[in-house]
Design an enzyme around this catalytic site. Structure first.
Site, PDB file in Angstrom:
ATOM      1  N   LYS A  35      -2.495  29.463  20.590  1.00 19.09           N
ATOM      2  CA  LYS A  35      -2.439  30.859  21.047  1.00 19.09           C
ATOM      3  C   LYS A  35      -3.547  31.691  20.407  1.00 19.09           C
ATOM      4  CE  LYS A  35       1.779  31.522  19.623  1.00 19.09           C
ATOM      5  NZ  LYS A  35       2.029  30.169  19.132  1.00 19.09           N
ATOM      6  N   THR A  36      -3.653  31.575  19.096  1.00 17.70           N
ATOM      7  CA  THR A  36      -4.664  32.366  18.399  1.00 17.70           C
ATOM      8  C   THR A  36      -6.057  31.928  18.844  1.00 17.70           C
ATOM      9  OG1 THR A  36      -3.142  32.627  16.556  1.00 17.70           O
ATOM     10  CG2 THR A  36      -5.454  33.084  16.107  1.00 17.70           C
ATOM     11  N   ASP A 219      -2.126  39.537  18.835  1.00 16.88           N
ATOM     12  CA  ASP A 219      -1.572  38.248  18.386  1.00 16.88           C
ATOM     13  C   ASP A 219      -0.200  38.497  17.749  1.00 16.88           C
ATOM     14  OD1 ASP A 219      -1.456  35.557  17.955  1.00 16.88           O
ATOM     15  OD2 ASP A 219      -3.000  35.464  16.397  1.00 16.88           O
ATOM     16  N   GLU A 220       0.635  37.481  17.671  1.00 21.91           N
ATOM     17  CA  GLU A 220       1.960  37.565  17.031  1.00 21.91           C
ATOM     18  C   GLU A 220       2.783  38.718  17.601  1.00 21.91           C
ATOM     19  OE1 GLU A 220       2.877  35.277  14.889  1.00 21.91           O
ATOM     20  OE2 GLU A 220       1.069  34.512  13.907  1.00 21.91           O
ATOM     21  N   GLN A 250       9.315  32.377  16.883  1.00 21.46           N
ATOM     22  CA  GLN A 250       8.746  32.708  15.575  1.00 21.46           C
ATOM     23  C   GLN A 250       8.927  34.174  15.221  1.00 21.46           C
ATOM     24  OE1 GLN A 250       4.995  30.663  14.360  1.00 21.46           O
ATOM     25  NE2 GLN A 250       4.901  30.102  16.504  1.00 21.46           N
ATOM     26  N   ARG A 604       4.146  24.904   9.968  1.00 17.15           N
ATOM     27  CA  ARG A 604       2.883  25.158   9.261  1.00 17.15           C
ATOM     28  C   ARG A 604       2.225  23.845   8.875  1.00 17.15           C
ATOM     29  NH1 ARG A 604       1.856  28.880  11.649  1.00 17.15           N
ATOM     30  NH2 ARG A 604       3.763  28.338  12.706  1.00 17.15           N
TER      31      ARG A 604
HETATM   32  P1  ATP Z   1       1.022  29.751  15.606  1.00 19.40           P
HETATM   33  O1  ATP Z   1       2.157  29.867  16.571  1.00 19.40           O
HETATM   34  O2  ATP Z   1       1.451  29.043  14.376  1.00 19.40           O
HETATM   35  O3  ATP Z   1       0.345  31.055  15.376  1.00 19.40           O
HETATM   36  P2  ATP Z   1      -1.045  29.084  17.482  1.00 19.40           P
HETATM   37  O4  ATP Z   1      -0.368  28.840  18.770  1.00 19.40           O
HETATM   38  O5  ATP Z   1      -1.707  30.377  17.304  1.00 19.40           O
HETATM   39  O6  ATP Z   1      -0.052  28.767  16.289  1.00 19.40           O
HETATM   40  P3  ATP Z   1      -3.585  27.990  16.736  1.00 19.40           P
HETATM   41  O7  ATP Z   1      -3.517  28.371  15.321  1.00 19.40           O
HETATM   42  O8  ATP Z   1      -4.457  28.730  17.655  1.00 19.40           O
HETATM   43  O9  ATP Z   1      -2.098  27.910  17.316  1.00 19.40           O
HETATM   44  O10 ATP Z   1      -3.941  26.443  16.871  1.00 19.40           O
HETATM   45  C1  ATP Z   1      -3.325  25.456  16.072  1.00 19.40           C
HETATM   46  C2  ATP Z   1      -4.330  24.405  15.660  1.00 19.40           C
HETATM   47  O11 ATP Z   1      -4.688  23.616  16.783  1.00 19.40           O
HETATM   48  C3  ATP Z   1      -5.619  25.001  15.148  1.00 19.40           C
HETATM   49  O12 ATP Z   1      -6.096  24.190  14.111  1.00 19.40           O
HETATM   50  C4  ATP Z   1      -6.524  24.957  16.353  1.00 19.40           C
HETATM   51  O13 ATP Z   1      -7.861  24.939  16.001  1.00 19.40           O
HETATM   52  C5  ATP Z   1      -6.089  23.661  17.014  1.00 19.40           C
HETATM   53  N1  ATP Z   1      -6.309  23.640  18.478  1.00 19.40           N
HETATM   54  C6  ATP Z   1      -5.827  24.503  19.376  1.00 19.40           C
HETATM   55  N2  ATP Z   1      -6.212  24.152  20.625  1.00 19.40           N
HETATM   56  C7  ATP Z   1      -6.948  23.041  20.519  1.00 19.40           C
HETATM   57  C8  ATP Z   1      -7.653  22.190  21.464  1.00 19.40           C
HETATM   58  N3  ATP Z   1      -7.641  22.421  22.749  1.00 19.40           N
HETATM   59  N4  ATP Z   1      -8.315  21.132  20.946  1.00 19.40           N
HETATM   60  C9  ATP Z   1      -8.310  20.875  19.626  1.00 19.40           C
HETATM   61  N5  ATP Z   1      -7.694  21.624  18.705  1.00 19.40           N
HETATM   62  C10 ATP Z   1      -7.018  22.690  19.147  1.00 19.40           C
HETATM   63 MG    MG Z   2      -1.387  31.921  15.887  1.00 23.62          MG
END
Ligand code: ATP
Ligand code: MG
Length: 716
Positions: A35-36, A219-220, A250, A604
């Site tokens: 997402k981020t 975000d969040e 979350q 995490r």
């Molecule tokens: P959270 O809910 O904990 O905030 P999130 O959904 O924001 O998580 P991110 O932090 O954006 O998730 O991504 C999680 C991990 O996966 C990061 O290390 C990110 O770089 C990696 N990632 C996300 N998408 C891809 C992709 N398409 N290919 C490879 N790595 C990815």
């Molecule tokens: Mg995130």
């Protein structure tokens, strides 16, 4: 070409989100699904492909650290500078707006921000000034009430009293607001509320920002509260595209007014929003992800999603049943040593806990083992008493109307100004509707006080005046240096013997470094460096993130860990009453929030997760026996290391005695490997008493934990 660079490292669902036509989007997806990452790439897309200037973008993140990381990542994808893009927290962005429009917001130019400790003191003063009984109206409760009202966007006159008690709370709220206004200070909740009100009431400004911000990204989002949502909406003009990113599983700030319902509210308020789901997790191993999914499935009323990964199953989750909190801490330390030997860098490892107080024992074990660590959140640098004293001096020198600062330092270091003298000043200030500083000057002029008090007060006035004169022509770091010495604080803390006094002096000296570093980074045009520095210090102390990123273990509460990821995670204190927290155990809604918090903790971890609990723990000054957390049993057995089946204290701690010098007595110390004629080999986990009376707790490899007279043991 640019398209490729931005979309390359994304999966098809993420690409769709990033390259969607200009408009509203709601990205609802589980932990670690990117997402981020999508939000960051979307900003780059808007600039590079949709030709939107960085100047027209407003992005809201959860911490300053997240904002900085995001800016760096975006910059690496852009062909133009991103300096003018606004990325920050709700508080940070509001602060920026209020500094720019202080006049329109009805503030003084040098307004300062009360942190939560200052707010508490101010409320306590107000309660006393109203002649209310502190026992009947505890300041903490009033503080909670006031902040809760502000989070809902309600001013004193808009609150409906439920009963007599409620009426008094409103009276306190009202008097507190007046006191803040008199002193030219605002609190954290005001930052948001005043910004929101400013935009509501000032059509010209509203239009200005509506024209400016063409894209708004958050975000969040699941942890936004009522006022934050209203804040966001007031920045969104008719032509603004909004991207909201969140995960209902979350949402962990319900206790602070966060509303998961904001997600549904957004879909209603912006019906054209495209809903995008991401289901592939890139962060964690299959094992960790399965554990997280099984855990969160126990919650009812979820929006529902199914996370999967292409990654390996990875190692099992290791569960450790510690005898007590010290044993738990040494287990963690020991595993960290193993990881170090296997060439893990320390920053890859996080130790998470439910309550701040848990950190102390872990910190001690780390310290004794010489493992560097950093505590994120909790009592950090800017929250420490000596730093708050120094900042109060700076604040009063900067703005004599700052009553909170005045109260904090009028008799710190002690200079013979008694409580009765201070009460008289307070009463005079209240009766005449003036600041404490002005009240003091007037009373002195009227020769109000007896000779001794009068001369002590004179010395204080002179001190402040002198410091004001002395520092005016100097740079910020010199100013800070003069003040920590000139105020007598350094001498004062020198009197505090031992390690502690020394640490405080080091802390004070570090403030000069902080000022120096702050200066290097430049200050906004419309503020003096000192005002800017003081605002920064107030905002820093509220930010749960540390700024430096040395190679060290990261310690933090589960709340602070949101949005972050670490190759190795220790989730400690998994015991009923601690986690889930005893205040939440009997309320199904709160219990679900605790479970989401556990879900946040588990997700995490990228490669390896440890979960630990202690059978005995000292809490609130006594030993408590708790069962293992229900969350442990909600994780399928096959995902967990066999340690789980040895919970009856038969698991040895594998501690290398040579590696540290903890609490010790004679030849014995905690962590030491010992041998007993009957029980065999074991490790000392606690020591009580000394000499012949010395008792030790030993965890034996074969027979579990025993308490023994030390002289029966042999050192190995
Ligand atoms: P959270 O809910 O904990 O905030 P999130 O959904 O924001 O998580 P991110 O932090 O954006 O998730 O991504 C999680 C991990 O996966 C990061 O290390 C990110 O770089 C990696 N990632 C996300 N998408 C891809 C992709 N398409 N290919 C490879 N790595 C990815
Ligand atoms: Mg995130």
């Amino acid at each position: 070409m640019k398209h490729n660079m931005i979309l390359n490292s994304l999966n098809p669902a993420q690409q769709d989100a990033v390259s969607a036509p200009f408009g509203h989007q709601l990205i609802l997806a589980g932990a670690g699904s990117g997402k981020t990452r999508v939000l960051t790439h979307r900003i780059a897309w808007l600039v590079e492909v949709e030709n939107i200037s960085p100047f027209n973008i407003l992005a809201v993140t959860f911490t300053n650290k997240a904002a900085n990381e995001m800016r760096t990542r975006i910059e690496s994808m852009l062909s133009v500078p991103a300096r003018h893009m606004w990325i920050g927290t709700f508080h940070g962005l509001s602060h920026r707006i209020l500094r720019a429009h202080w006049e329109e917001a009805g503030l003084s130019e040098s307004f300062q921000i009360l942190d939560s400790d200052d707010q508490f003191r101010m409320i306590r003063r107000v309660i006393n000034a109203l002649n209310l009984d502190e026992d009947r109206f505890p300041p903490k409760e009033a503080q909670w009430f006031i902040n809760a009202q502000k989070e809902e966007g309600r001013e004193p006159h808009q609150v409906q009293p439920r009963d007599f008690n409620g009426q008094t709370q409103i009276k306190i709220y009202q008097a507190y607001q007046e006191a803040c206004q008199r002193s030219g200070v605002i609190d954290f909740a005001d930052l948001l509320l005043l910004t929101y009100k400013l935009l509501q009431s000032n059509a010209e400004l509203r239009l200005h920002y509506h024209q400016r911000f063409r894209a708004l990204l958050v975000d969040e989002f699941q942890d936004t509260n009522t006022i934050q949502y209203a804040w966001l909406k007031s920045f969104a003009g008719p032509d603004c595209a909004i991207m909201i990113v969140g995960d209902d599983d979350q949402s962990i700030y319900g206790w602070r007014g966060a509303r998961i319902e904001n997600i549904q509210r957004f879909s209603k308020d912006f019906p054209s929003a495209q809903i995008i789901r991401l289901e592939q997790n890139y962060r964690s191993t299959g094992t960790i992800l399965k554990a997280a999914n099984a855990l969160i499935e126990q919650n009812a009323g979820r929006l529902g999603k199914n996370l999967w990964t292409e990654g390996k199953e990875g190692e099992l989750i290791t569960l450790y049943a510690a005898f007590n909190e010290t044993d738990e801490a040494y287990f963690v330390v020991n595993r960290i040593r193993d990881l170090q030997r296997n060439h893990h860098s320390l920053r890859e490892i996080a130790i998470l806990y439910r309550s701040n107080a848990q950190s102390r024992v872990i910190e001690e074990a780390l310290m004794q083992s010489g493992i560097p660590y950093r505590v994120y959140g909790g009592l950090r640098y800017f929250d420490r008493a000596e730093i708050k004293d120094a900042l109060a001096y700076l604040r009063l020198i900067n703005n004599c109307a700052d009553d909170t600062a005045f109260e904090r330092i009028i008799n710190t270091p002690t200079r013979g100004i008694g409580d009765r003298t201070i009460v008289a000043i307070r009463e005079h200030a209240k009766a005449s509707g003036i600041t404490l500083w002005d009240a003091l000057l007037q009373l002195q002029e009227q020769n109000f006080f007896a000779a001794r008090a009068a001369s002590a007060l004179n010395a204080f006035i002179e001190l402040i005046n002198n410091l004001q004169d002395k520092i005016s022509s100097h740079t910020l770091n010199k100013q800070v240096e003069f003040v920590i010495h000139g105020s007598g604080l350094i001498d004062h803390y020198r009197k505090e013997k031992g390690e502690r006094g020394l640490t405080r002096i080091e802390n004070l000296e570090e403030l000069v470094n902080a000022a120096h570093q702050f200066m290097q980074e430049g200050t906004p045009d419309n503020m003096t460096p000192m005002s800017a520095f003081l605002s920064y210090a107030a905002l820093e102390s509220n930010d749960d993130q540390a700024s430096a990123f040395d190679d060290c273990i990261q310690l933090m509460t589960l709340h602070t860990a949101k949005g972050l990821e670490f190759p190795v995670v220790f989730l400690t204190g998994c015991e009923e009453e601690l986690f889930p927290h005893f205040l939440s155990m009997h309320d199904p809604k709160k219990l679900e929030e605790e479970r989401r918090l556990c879900y946040v903790g588990v997700t995490r971890a990228m490669r390896k997760l440890y979960m630990t609990y202690a059978e005995v723990r000292r809490m609130h000054g006594k030993e408590a026996y708790h069962r293992p957390s229900r969350f442990i049993s909600e994780i399928p057995v096959e995902l967990v290391d066999e340690a789980r089946f040895r919970t009856k204290v038969t698991r040895p701690t594998i501690v290398t005695a040579a590696s540290y010098q903890p609490k010790s007595s004679g030849k014995f110390r905690i962590g030491q490997d010992v041998h007993h004629r009957i029980f065999g080999d074991g490790t000392i986990i606690d020591i009580e008493g000394s000499g012949e009376d010395m008792k030790v707790k030993v965890r034996f490899e074969q027979v579990g934990t025993k308490q023994l007279i030390a002289s029966y043991l042999e050192v190995k």
